[in-house]
Design an enzyme around this catalytic site. Structure first.
Site, PDB file in Angstrom:
ATOM      1  N   TRP A 102       0.792  -1.229   0.000  1.00 59.57           N
ATOM      2  CA  TRP A 102       0.000   0.000   0.000  1.00 59.57           C
ATOM      3  C   TRP A 102       0.826   1.281   0.000  1.00 59.57           C
ATOM      4  CZ3 TRP A 102      -0.620   3.827   3.746  1.00 59.57           C
ATOM      5  CH2 TRP A 102      -0.052   3.583   4.992  1.00 59.57           C
ATOM      6  N   HIS A 132     -10.649  -5.104   7.116  1.00 63.16           N
ATOM      7  CA  HIS A 132      -9.332  -4.557   6.773  1.00 63.16           C
ATOM      8  C   HIS A 132      -8.262  -5.607   7.035  1.00 63.16           C
ATOM      9  CE1 HIS A 132      -6.599  -1.347   5.736  1.00 63.16           C
ATOM     10  NE2 HIS A 132      -5.811  -1.769   6.702  1.00 63.16           N
ATOM     11  N   ALA A 142      -1.524 -11.833   5.009  1.00 62.03           N
ATOM     12  CA  ALA A 142      -2.278 -12.993   4.549  1.00 62.03           C
ATOM     13  C   ALA A 142      -3.007 -13.696   5.685  1.00 62.03           C
ATOM     14  CB  ALA A 142      -1.341 -13.972   3.851  1.00 62.03           C
ATOM     15  N   ASP A 152      -9.188   3.264   5.989  1.00 60.87           N
ATOM     16  CA  ASP A 152      -8.159   2.991   4.982  1.00 60.87           C
ATOM     17  C   ASP A 152      -8.683   2.137   3.829  1.00 60.87           C
ATOM     18  OD1 ASP A 152      -7.334   3.102   7.801  1.00 60.87           O
ATOM     19  OD2 ASP A 152      -5.265   3.025   7.083  1.00 60.87           O
ATOM     20  N   ALA A 184      -7.450   8.916   8.512  1.00 53.54           N
ATOM     21  CA  ALA A 184      -8.717   8.221   8.276  1.00 53.54           C
ATOM     22  C   ALA A 184      -9.706   9.158   7.603  1.00 53.54           C
ATOM     23  CB  ALA A 184      -9.286   7.703   9.597  1.00 53.54           C
ATOM     24  N   ASN A 185      -9.762  10.392   8.076  1.00 55.42           N
ATOM     25  CA  ASN A 185     -10.666  11.369   7.477  1.00 55.42           C
ATOM     26  C   ASN A 185     -10.236  11.734   6.065  1.00 55.42           C
ATOM     27  OD1 ASN A 185     -12.856  12.750   9.480  1.00 55.42           O
ATOM     28  ND2 ASN A 185     -11.200  11.745  10.592  1.00 55.42           N
ATOM     29  N   TRP A 190      -8.693   9.529   3.942  1.00 52.85           N
ATOM     30  CA  TRP A 190      -9.112   8.405   3.082  1.00 52.85           C
ATOM     31  C   TRP A 190     -10.595   8.523   2.752  1.00 52.85           C
ATOM     32  CZ3 TRP A 190      -4.803   7.100   1.398  1.00 52.85           C
ATOM     33  CH2 TRP A 190      -3.731   6.632   2.170  1.00 52.85           C
TER      34      TRP A 190
END
Length: 349
Positions: free
Chosen positions: A31, A119, A123, A134, A198-199, A201
């Site tokens: 990411w 989220h 793996a 996110d 977060a805000n 995204w």
């Protein structure tokens, strides 16, 4: 409709410096690279500078040759730059990987409740029945882009469903701001802070939804998105600092200003194209550019941040090091400024 006042040459030079510094970063298929290369893709789309596309293709091809990892929600962030590469080159190898990522998200990624993506960063089952803001960038926005590109209604519906439920779980209706995460097992927001990124995204991906989805107003779930965005931006503007930035905990005046979140929030304001946001956007131009070092490093960017246990957990995350998401989100914002005049907006929905 008002216009943003800015120095195009200054912005272009800053974008070029960010590109050159990003070239030297050894990011693998995950990411941080996904956000950085999405920023490069946005910069290419608005400038059409071949340097951006050339580097993107060379590095992505090298990573493909080295071997791709097992998919997670976070590794799907790399799908954004693949869309740009496919549209620019027509090479089917990019589409094959795009389809593989979309198929993983649709069929294999962990879900809970009303088919909500959990989220995941590896793996294994990292965060059982947790949704994080996110995921909107890493997966929901990606699914929406693929669905629009391939005209697959099921992908569009799935993407809009992700937006809908992330809004229900993460937005505080009393303040308009977004929490970082939600635990579906304990039915709470864990530490319960309004984390800046977060805000970012949430705001950025919601602002993009209406710009890429044809006839967006015909989708009831999109009307939920635009309502959420309107509430968020109308609240968040008051938390901008004098330097044109936002803090890592938005409503905590003792928290440091954080540049990646600031860039994403300001980009959302530009894409929303509400003239009442122009003065905030212009302050952010100066704020973000002041954090682009001469070598192109975007400074003041917090490190990777889980849903932390307490206030100090967020406030003590280091912002010393260069981060892929800082590079990418700065480019996203500067690209949004450059294309402001050509944005149609959402029709004041």
């Amino acid at each position: 409709m008002g216009k943003i006042h800015y120095d195009r040459t200054r912005i272009g030079e800053a974008m070029d410096r960010i590109l050159e510094r990003t070239k030297r970063m050894d990011m693998s298929w995950d990411w941080p690279c996904g956000v950085a290369y999405y920023g490069l893709s946005e910069a290419y789309e608005v400038t059409k500078k071949e340097d951006y596309l050339r580097f993107l293709k060379e590095r992505v091809d090298e990573l493909i040759e080295l071997g791709l990892p097992r998919w997670t929600v976070n590794t799907c962030a790399m799908g954004h730059c693949l869309i740009t590469l496919y549209e620019a080159t027509g090479e089917e190898k990019y589409m094959d990987i795009i389809k593989s990522k979309a198929e993983y998200l649709r069929k294999d990624a962990l879900r809970f409740g009303d088919y909500v993506l959990q989220h995941t960063v590896s793996a294994v089952n990292d965060f059982p029945e947790q949704c994080w803001a996110d995921t909107l960038f890493m997966a929901a926005f990606f699914l929406l882009r693929v669905g629009v590109m391939t005209k697959e209604a099921a992908l569009i519906e799935d993407a809009l469903n992700q937006y809908y439920w992330h809004i229900q779980y993460l937005q505080d209706e009393d303040t308009g701001l977004w929490y970082h995460g939600y635990n579906h097992i304990t039915k709470d927001h864990m530490s319960g802070f309004y984390w800046g990124r977060a805000n970012c995204w949430a705001a950025y991906t919601m602002s993009m939804a209406g710009l890429i989805l044809p006839e967006c107003y015909l989708y009831p779930q999109y009307l939920e998105i635009v309502g959420s965005l309107n509430e968020q931006l109308s609240a968040i503007k008051f938390l901008q600092t004098d330097l044109g930035l936002w803090r890592t905990i938005l409503d905590d005046e003792e928290s440091y200003e954080e540049v990646s979140a600031s860039a994403g929030i300001a980009a959302a304001m530009a894409l929303k194209k509400n003239p009442l946001y122009i003065k905030y956007i212009e302050k952010s131009i100066d704020g973000v550019l002041s954090h682009v070092a001469p070598d192109g490093s975007v400074t003041g960017v917090s490190g990777g941040t889980a849903v932390m246990k307490d206030r100090d957990g967020y406030r003590n995350v280091s912002k010393k090091w260069i981060q892929g998401w800082g590079q990418g989100l700065a480019l996203v914002f500067l690209a949004a400024v450059l294309k402001y005049d050509s944005i149609s907006g959402d029709g004041a929905l």
